[in-house]
Write a protein that holds these residues in place. Structure first.
Motif, mmCIF file in Angstrom:
data_model
loop_
_atom_site.group_PDB
_atom_site.id
_atom_site.type_symbol
_atom_site.label_atom_id
_atom_site.label_comp_id
_atom_site.label_asym_id
_atom_site.label_seq_id
_atom_site.Cartn_x
_atom_site.Cartn_y
_atom_site.Cartn_z
ATOM 1 N N GLY A 220 0.799 -1.210 0.000
ATOM 2 C CA GLY A 220 0.000 0.000 0.000
ATOM 3 C C GLY A 220 0.828 1.254 0.000
ATOM 4 O O GLY A 220 0.284 2.351 0.141
ATOM 5 N N GLY A 221 2.122 1.122 -0.130
ATOM 6 C CA GLY A 221 2.976 2.302 -0.171
ATOM 7 C C GLY A 221 3.064 3.002 1.172
ATOM 8 O O GLY A 221 2.682 2.473 2.209
ATOM 9 N N VAL A 222 3.561 4.221 1.137
ATOM 10 C CA VAL A 222 3.767 5.039 2.331
ATOM 11 C C VAL A 222 2.800 6.214 2.290
ATOM 12 O O VAL A 222 2.591 6.823 1.232
ATOM 13 N N VAL A 223 2.216 6.529 3.429
ATOM 14 C CA VAL A 223 1.336 7.697 3.570
ATOM 15 C C VAL A 223 1.976 8.644 4.567
ATOM 16 O O VAL A 223 2.436 8.218 5.633
ATOM 17 N N VAL A 224 2.029 9.930 4.235
ATOM 18 C CA VAL A 224 2.593 10.919 5.147
ATOM 19 C C VAL A 224 1.578 12.025 5.390
ATOM 20 O O VAL A 224 0.929 12.519 4.459
ATOM 21 N N GLY A 225 1.404 12.382 6.659
ATOM 22 C CA GLY A 225 0.544 13.501 7.009
ATOM 23 C C GLY A 225 1.336 14.793 6.986
ATOM 24 O O GLY A 225 2.362 14.909 7.660
ATOM 25 N N VAL A 226 0.884 15.765 6.200
ATOM 26 C CA VAL A 226 1.603 17.020 6.004
ATOM 27 C C VAL A 226 0.809 18.164 6.608
ATOM 28 O O VAL A 226 -0.413 18.226 6.483
ATOM 29 N N ASP A 227 1.502 19.088 7.234
ATOM 30 C CA ASP A 227 0.904 20.330 7.718
ATOM 31 C C ASP A 227 1.477 21.460 6.877
ATOM 32 O O ASP A 227 2.670 21.756 6.952
ATOM 33 N N ILE A 228 0.634 22.090 6.052
ATOM 34 C CA ILE A 228 1.128 23.119 5.135
ATOM 35 C C ILE A 228 1.448 24.424 5.851
ATOM 36 O O ILE A 228 1.967 25.354 5.228
ATOM 37 N N HIS A 229 1.185 24.481 7.155
ATOM 38 C CA HIS A 229 1.407 25.725 7.902
ATOM 39 C C HIS A 229 2.718 25.734 8.678
ATOM 40 O O HIS A 229 3.001 26.700 9.385
ATOM 41 N N GLN A 230 3.509 24.671 8.590
ATOM 42 C CA GLN A 230 4.780 24.654 9.308
ATOM 43 C C GLN A 230 5.816 23.867 8.527
ATOM 44 O O GLN A 230 5.476 23.037 7.674
ATOM 45 N N SER A 231 7.077 24.143 8.833
ATOM 46 C CA SER A 231 8.171 23.419 8.196
ATOM 47 C C SER A 231 8.211 21.989 8.713
ATOM 48 O O SER A 231 8.058 21.741 9.900
#
Length: 292
Positions: free
Chosen positions: A154-165
């Motif tokens: 199923g591959g890799v899933v990453v949770g991203v926050d576009i408001h921080q580095s």
């Protein structure tokens, strides 16, 4: 620089699953595997209630038996074992500082054993800045060979926050995706602030904001796409609570990557509500990566 994978063992089915996952990860990375157990691990059904000498013998036998089992399945893997002194979270965090990553078993919210909120796993996560992977028990016997996994996943899933580095988070996620066949799904869930009451106005606001959110997600990922050209990236920015959306998108993933801030408040370190939800509700292995 650290060049091995460490896994903590407590005798539970979850820690056995963690050891299997850690062995495959070590093969993927081409590094040795280290098995560890801390002497002062909280007593549970997996750890016999006995005197210190008996518990130490039990721990040594656990480490030796696990090493032998893994060596049979992965004969080319270099495996070592070490019994640690002291409280588990402190001992594991010291051990993690020397490793590429630390792997622990997890029951999420499904039981009273294993690494629940406030117990060894959570304390260890906030005590170290190294990546920590939490692995659920499957209840199924392993049928692995000495080859690193290369079949469909199923591959890799990453949770991203576009408001921080989140450079360290993305670097880890892209690197793990590259090792696993090059598939990555980057997810950012978001919601309209509850100030728009009219349905048509809400729909218009969502359309306008959706484009901006998608663009910002693309901009954040662009340097990593260039650094890891072999990774096929799918960008997802669904409308909805970040925790719910990430857990939903993570179904069936081979690995889910989430972050936690290493900044501390007067009340201590925090992992964040999204990471907290993913740890406890996601059935896939979850990697928690500390970042600024």
């Amino acid at each position: 620089m650290p060049h091995h994978v460490t896994v903590g063992l407590d005798g539970s089915p979850e820690s056995a699953a963690a050891a299997e996952w850690a062995a495959r990860e070590a093969l993927l990375r081409g590094v040795p595997l280290r098995l560890v157990h801390a002497d002062e691990w909280p007593t549970s059904a997996a750890i016999p209630v006995a005197g210190p000498d008996a518990q130490r013998r039990w721990a040594d036998e656990l480490l030796a038996a696990t090493a032998q089992q893994l060596q049979r399945g992965y004969p080319s893997l270099e495996i070592s074992a070490r019994r640690l002194s002291g409280r588990p979270a402190a001992a594991l965090s010291i051990e993690a500082a020397e490793a590429d990553l630390l792997v622990l078993g997890s029951r999420g919210l499904s039981g009273v054993m294993g690494f629940l909120l406030g117990s060894v796993g959570m304390e260890t996560i906030v005590a170290t800045e190294r990546p920590v992977v939490l692995v659920r028990g499957t209840g199924q016997p392993s049928a692995r060979t000495d080859a690193a996994p290369g079949g469909p996943s199923g591959g890799v899933v990453v949770g991203v926050d576009i408001h921080q580095s989140c450079d360290l988070l993305l670097d880890f996620a892209f690197d793990e995706a590259a090792r696993r066949g090059g598939r990555l799904r980057a997810v950012y869930g978001w919601s309209i602030p509850p100030v728009v009451r009219d349905a048509s106005a809400l729909e218009a606001a969502e359309r306008a904001m959706s484009q901006d959110v998608a663009r910002r997600l693309t901009d954040i990922l662009m340097p990593w796409r260039q650094k890891f050209p072999s990774v096929e990236v799918v960008e997802r920015s669904p409308i909805g609570g970040p925790s719910h959306q990430l857990v939903r998108e993570a179904a069936g993933a081979e690995l889910v990557v989430v972050g936690r801030s290493i900044r501390r408040s007067p009340l201590g370190a925090h992992i964040g509500s999204v990471t907290h939800a993913v740890i406890h509700h996601c059935s896939s292995p979850v990697a928690v990566v500390a970042h600024d």
